[in-house]
Design a protein around this motif. Structure first.
Motif, PDB file in Angstrom:
ATOM      1  N   GLY A  19      65.601 -40.832 -21.748  1.00 58.15           N
ATOM      2  CA  GLY A  19      64.909 -39.830 -21.594  1.00 58.15           C
ATOM      3  C   GLY A  19      63.999 -39.590 -22.859  1.00 58.15           C
ATOM      4  O   GLY A  19      63.569 -40.221 -23.515  1.00 58.15           O
ATOM      5  N   ASP A  20      64.530 -38.155 -23.373  1.00 53.43           N
ATOM      6  CA  ASP A  20      64.048 -37.707 -24.626  1.00 53.43           C
ATOM      7  C   ASP A  20      64.842 -37.727 -25.816  1.00 53.43           C
ATOM      8  O   ASP A  20      64.643 -37.144 -26.585  1.00 53.43           O
ATOM      9  N   GLN A 125      69.457 -42.772 -16.126  1.00 53.20           N
ATOM     10  CA  GLN A 125      68.402 -42.442 -17.106  1.00 53.20           C
ATOM     11  C   GLN A 125      67.812 -43.849 -17.825  1.00 53.20           C
ATOM     12  O   GLN A 125      66.720 -43.528 -18.148  1.00 53.20           O
ATOM     13  N   GLN A 128      65.215 -44.552 -15.209  1.00 52.80           N
ATOM     14  CA  GLN A 128      64.144 -43.384 -15.212  1.00 52.80           C
ATOM     15  C   GLN A 128      64.230 -43.041 -13.713  1.00 52.80           C
ATOM     16  O   GLN A 128      63.153 -42.931 -13.246  1.00 52.80           O
TER      17      GLN A 128
END
Length: 214
Positions: A19-20, A125, A128
């Protein structure tokens, strides 16, 4: 009966961008290239970051290549092996072909199926696909875990030989039905409790469900 193994993989805990943000995980597995010792706690060099991963009943994780096809609409650039962080990627051991208690020879070792692998947010994750945990649970195609009955050395080209098919044949599909989609199925609960290889954690869980439905 022998089953082809595409790759046998292990992984180290590393910081991975999911993710981020970065997350410490050993979800990325890489093929072994030399003889590797398999102990009661898993392959030498195979690490685990989180509680609930690893241990004697989760020493080895398997996922079958034929079930990769379930995810082609969701995952782009699908890898050839270790897509879900499994140690062993086979061909032909799907959820209806493998049962709790089945015993296999892998190299010099003997391993026994213990339970289904619970899909986690880390793999969702990584690929995605936010709904991946729910999709895998609903499909029952989760992969499975093994305990190690006899330790020994495994080669990169070792194959998986079925030594003993458990007589109850409580399949991975049956197991995941009780875990995810029909938790109070009395017939399956009674079937599960006949499996001596079932982990104590799940035996107690299923006994409680049976008692509560009396």
């Amino acid at each position: 009966m022998n089953y082809d193994i595409l790759k046998i993989c292990t992984g180290k805990v590393e910081k991975v961008m999911l993710g981020d943000k970065f997350k410490k995980t050993a979800v990325n597995k890489y093929p072994i290239t030399e003889a590797t010792y398999l102990s009661k706690l898993g392959f030498a060099g195979d690490e685990h970051e989180y509680k609930g991963h690893g241990g004697v009943n989760k020493a080895v994780c398997l996922y079958d290549k034929l079930d990769y096809s379930l995810w082609t609409d969701y995952i782009q650039d699908m890898p050839d092996y270790a897509m879900f962080g499994e140690n062993i990627t086979t061909v032909g051991l799907t959820k209806d072909q493998i049962a709790i208690g089945d015993i296999f020879r892998l190299g010099d070792t003997l391993i026994q199926v213990t339970e289904g692998r619970g899909p986690c947010n880390t793999i969702a994750q990584k690929h995605q696909v936010p709904q991946l945990v729910k999709l895998m649970s609903a499909s029952h195609a989760t992969g499975c875990y093994f305990r190690v009955l006899e330790e020994g050395v495994v080669q990169p080209d070792s194959q998986l030989e079925l030594i003993h098919r458990h007589p109850v044949q409580f399949t991975l599909d049956d197991f995941n039905t009780l875990i995810y989609t029909d938790q109070r199925n009395q017939i399956l609960i009674q079937k599960a409790l006949k499996v001596d290889a079932l982990s104590e954690e799940h035996r107690l869980k299923f006994e409680k469900r049976l008692k509560n439905n009396d």
